[in-house]
Design a protein around this motif. Structure first.
Motif, short mmCIF file in Angstrom:
data_model
loop_
_atom_site.label_atom_id
_atom_site.label_comp_id
_atom_site.label_asym_id
_atom_site.label_seq_id
_atom_site.Cartn_x
_atom_site.Cartn_y
_atom_site.Cartn_z
N GLU A 66 16.08 -22.57 24.17
CA GLU A 66 17.44 -22.46 24.68
C GLU A 66 17.86 -23.84 25.16
N LEU A 67 19.00 -24.32 24.67
CA LEU A 67 19.51 -25.64 25.01
C LEU A 67 20.71 -25.50 25.92
N LEU A 68 20.67 -26.19 27.06
CA LEU A 68 21.81 -26.29 27.96
C LEU A 68 22.21 -27.75 28.07
N VAL A 69 23.49 -28.02 27.97
CA VAL A 69 23.99 -29.39 28.12
C VAL A 69 25.13 -29.40 29.12
N ALA A 70 25.21 -30.47 29.88
CA ALA A 70 26.33 -30.72 30.80
C ALA A 70 26.93 -32.05 30.40
N THR A 71 28.13 -32.02 29.88
CA THR A 71 28.71 -33.22 29.28
C THR A 71 30.23 -33.10 29.23
N ALA A 72 30.87 -34.25 29.11
CA ALA A 72 32.32 -34.26 28.88
C ALA A 72 32.65 -34.15 27.40
N LEU A 73 31.63 -34.10 26.57
CA LEU A 73 31.83 -33.98 25.12
C LEU A 73 32.47 -32.63 24.80
N PRO A 74 33.57 -32.59 24.04
CA PRO A 74 34.18 -31.30 23.68
C PRO A 74 33.23 -30.46 22.83
N ARG A 75 33.42 -29.15 22.88
CA ARG A 75 32.53 -28.25 22.14
C ARG A 75 32.51 -28.58 20.66
N ARG A 76 33.66 -28.90 20.08
CA ARG A 76 33.72 -29.20 18.65
C ARG A 76 32.81 -30.39 18.31
N ASP A 77 32.85 -31.42 19.16
CA ASP A 77 32.02 -32.60 18.92
C ASP A 77 30.54 -32.29 19.13
N LEU A 78 30.22 -31.43 20.11
CA LEU A 78 28.84 -31.05 20.33
C LEU A 78 28.30 -30.27 19.14
N GLU A 79 29.07 -29.33 18.61
CA GLU A 79 28.63 -28.56 17.45
C GLU A 79 28.38 -29.48 16.25
N GLN A 80 29.23 -30.48 16.09
CA GLN A 80 29.05 -31.42 14.99
C GLN A 80 27.77 -32.24 15.20
N LEU A 81 27.52 -32.66 16.45
CA LEU A 81 26.30 -33.41 16.75
C LEU A 81 25.05 -32.59 16.43
N GLN A 106 22.72 -40.09 21.67
CA GLN A 106 21.47 -40.66 21.18
C GLN A 106 20.26 -40.00 21.87
N ALA A 107 20.39 -39.71 23.15
CA ALA A 107 19.28 -39.07 23.86
C ALA A 107 19.05 -37.65 23.36
N LEU A 108 20.11 -36.90 23.07
CA LEU A 108 19.95 -35.53 22.60
C LEU A 108 19.30 -35.50 21.22
N ARG A 109 19.67 -36.43 20.35
CA ARG A 109 19.02 -36.50 19.03
C ARG A 109 17.50 -36.68 19.20
N ARG A 110 17.11 -37.57 20.09
CA ARG A 110 15.68 -37.84 20.30
C ARG A 110 14.96 -36.64 20.92
N LEU A 111 15.62 -35.95 21.85
CA LEU A 111 15.00 -34.78 22.48
C LEU A 111 14.70 -33.71 21.45
N LEU A 112 15.68 -33.34 20.65
CA LEU A 112 15.48 -32.24 19.71
C LEU A 112 14.55 -32.64 18.58
N ASP A 113 14.58 -33.90 18.16
CA ASP A 113 13.66 -34.32 17.11
C ASP A 113 12.22 -34.30 17.59
N GLN A 132 24.57 -30.59 14.16
CA GLN A 132 24.34 -30.47 12.71
C GLN A 132 23.61 -31.68 12.15
N ALA A 133 23.40 -32.72 12.98
CA ALA A 133 22.70 -33.92 12.52
C ALA A 133 21.26 -33.56 12.17
N PRO A 134 20.66 -34.24 11.18
CA PRO A 134 19.28 -33.91 10.78
C PRO A 134 18.30 -33.98 11.95
#
Length: 623
Positions: free
Chosen positions: A197-212, A106-113, A214-216
């Motif tokens: 340039e976006l850097l993230v540190a998370t336990a989220l797998p890369r596949r799930d991050l790529e899907q995130l 939820q925080a990443l969606r708000r940052l990029l928007d 793609q959100a509007p």
């Protein structure tokens, strides 16, 4: 699951819209973080509107298309107990947050928007301009800001480093249509996939991050056609410039500033390497030589400007009274060390030590600090072959041109011209040193606390005074803690506690290099020593420290006596709240609050240790 490697570089990929992404895969845990670097900063804003880039940074937090201001990134992160901030530097702007892993998406969606689709409401702009005005007034009293502004007046040619970029009420005419056009144009130029340039540190797998991504809300506009970067003007200081700056409520400082132009290679990496060596407090280091002469109480290196092979490097020395009188000797000593390091700094032993320091610093680093480490290009440098060309050129320039000098103290100076901020400057050329200090410089010995810990061997039963937690060893980040407490029948003198502090201060830098913080508290009838950080190093550091504390050297005892006497002299001059704060630990320890330093000698120390009863608590360690 693979073991977590704290020194592993981010895994890089590019989204369909061209956004560069770096993923630091963390083990499952409670925290995650994100950082966006924008390739545009204060010096990239239109010169007719100083502060526009910093102003836009503020405005982006005030709501976006998908999230109103009361549901924006700031409200969300503060509401879930996280941390966030942003920073506008000369040539880049950073936005970053750290939250619980459960709140990361939820925080990443708000940052990029907010970066891609801000509201830029006109009424909100008028209110936020007053915030920048308050910041401008505060920065006008900040010593570091005034020093950099003063150095800007030393430039031989006009350069953005010497300009005013902070912004205030007068430079941000939000009512003007031209200003609004400039604001939206700056946002269009730099807030797109080609400049982010976006850097993230998370336990989220890369596949799930790529899907995130793609959100509007996470969509970032594609980059416009790239234009050729304009040629930078020459960056150089005038050779005859030596000034004094009046600053309030500050000890005497001497700044040695160097302007570097068209340095080839990894300049940021070379600067990081130099800073690591320059600020070492090992025996034989530069600061050790300055302290031995009682000239200097502290040394820091700052880089207030760095862009495309250009840089301003500032060595900031906090001087003693003797050091202020011996400033020519201080300059000569620093120049002598730089000349030595130019000849021997790229030695294999020095490079190996630097690598160990940097690798250990990554152990236990919280996610946001880990991202801030990796966003700097110099942190990705992996071999001395990449370092040596830039390091050699950097040091040759610094030694060859010599420093531009700025003394800072409270002596009155007349008001002088400056960009934006009021400066009080006066000429103060230093005489040539009458006797040049001669030092047989050597590369510092390796920090013993950086070596690999010895393998576990059979141990005798643990003493009953030690409580041991964390029987499965350290956590996923290799962290642990060891606390020791000594209880006394009567409180040892303040002087003895200060002597222990002095002895520990000499080793704090080495412990920090090894990934460990040393904490000491004088509670009156008890002393507490804490070691917190890289678990395998804790027993090694404790084994080396404890004998030092049993028998303090003459230098520690002498320093403690001087500090205690000085504290007594200043006691009546300090604000009451500061007096209370300095004595609060002893107050909570229900100790004698007498301000007299008391006995501070080996006999008194022996007596204190002999009567002490100890206990300890260990967490995250093997037996």
């Amino acid at each position: 699951m693979n073991a977590f490697d704290p020194s592993a570089a981010p895994e890089s990929f590019v989204t369909a819209s061209g956004l560069k992404v770096g993923l630091l895969a963390l083990p499952p845990g409670s925290q995650a973080a994100a950082l966006v670097r924008v390739a545009g900063g204060a010096h990239d804003a239109p010169t007719r509107y100083p502060g526009l880039a910093h102003f836009l940074e503020h405005l982006l937090f005030l709501g976006s298309e998908a999230y109103a201001v009361d549901d924006s990134l700031m409200a969300f992160v503060q509401g879930c107990g996280g941390q966030l901030n942003a920073s506008t530097r000369e040539r880049h702007t950073d936005f970053f947050f750290q939250v619980r892993q459960d709140d990361f998406e939820q925080a990443l969606r708000r940052l990029l928007d907010m970066l891609a689709r801000p509201l830029l409401d006109r009424a909100a702009q008028a209110r936020e301009r007053e915030v920048l005005q308050a910041e401008f007034l505060a920065r006008g009293r900040d010593t570091e800001t005034l020093c950099d502004a003063a150095l800007g007046t030393a430039l031989a040619d006009p350069h953005p480093f010497g300009g005013f970029h902070a912004g205030n009420r007068e430079t941000l005419p939000v009512e003007s249509a031209d200003f609004q056009a400039a604001l939206t144009d700056y946002h269009r130029r730099f807030y797109n996939s080609g400049a982010l340039e976006l850097l993230v540190a998370t336990a989220l797998p890369r596949r799930d991050l790529e899907q995130l991504l793609q959100a509007p809300q996470c969509h970032v506009p594609s980059a416009p056609a790239e234009s050729t970067a304009p040629r930078l003007p020459r960056l150089a200081f005038r050779s005859d410039w030596s000034r004094r700056l009046q600053v309030a409520h500050e000890p005497s400082r001497l700044l040695l500033a160097y302007a570097l132009d068209e340095v080839r290679g990894s300049l940021d990496g070379a600067l990081d390497y130099l800073a690591c060596a320059l600020t070492s407090e090992a025996d034989g280091s530069l600061i050790a030589a300055l302290r031995a002469r009682r000239w200097c109480e502290g040394l820091a290196m700052r880089v207030p400007y760095l862009h495309r092979g250009q840089s301003v490097v500032v060595l900031d020395l906090r001087l003693s009274e003797q050091g202020h009188a011996q400033r020519p000797g201080v300059v000569a000593l620093v120049s002598s060390w730089l000349a030595f390091f130019a000849r021997h700094g790229a030695a294999a032993a020095a490079w190996d030590e630097y690598q160990r320091v940097r690798q250990r610093s990554l152990v236990g680093m919280e996610p946001l600090l880990r991202l801030r480490y990796w966003i700097e290009a110099g942190s990705r440098m992996r071999s001395p072959e990449q370092l040596q060309p830039a390091l050699g050129e950097l040091l040759a320039r610094m030694v060859g041109t010599g420093p531009t000098l700025l003394t800072c103290d409270e002596r009155p100076c007349p008001a002088a011209g400056g960009e934006g901020f009021v400066l009080r400057l006066a000429d103060e050329p230093l005489p040539a040193a009458t006797t040049l200090p001669v030092v047989d410089w050597q590369l510092p010995k390796a920090n013993p606390w950086l070596r690999a810990p010895a393998p576990n061997t059979a141990q005798p039963p643990l003493p009953t005074a030690l409580r041991w937690l964390g029987r499965d060893g350290s956590d996923a980040y290799g962290q642990g803690a060891l606390y020791l407490s000594w209880q006394f029948a009567t409180a040892p003198s303040i002087g003895l506690a200060l002597a222990v502090e002095a002895a520990l201060r000499e080793r704090r830098w080495a412990a920090r290099q090894a990934g460990v913080e040393i904490l000491f508290e004088d509670l009156g009838t008890a002393w507490s020593l804490g070691l917190v950080g890289f678990a395998p190093a804790l027993p090694l550091i404790a084994a080396d420290l404890l004998p030092r504390l049993e028998s303090l050297g003459p230098a520690s005892l002498s320093e403690a006596q001087a500090r205690a006497a000085r504290a007594c002299e200043l006691n009546g001059q300090e604000l009451l709240v500061r007096q209370l704060w300095s004595r609060l630990p002893r107050l909570l320890g229900i100790a004698d609050l007498a301000t007299q330093p008391g006995a501070c000698d080996p006999g008194s120390l022996d007596a204190a240790w002999n009567e002490a009863r100890w206990q300890a608590l260990a967490f995250g360690l093997g037996s």
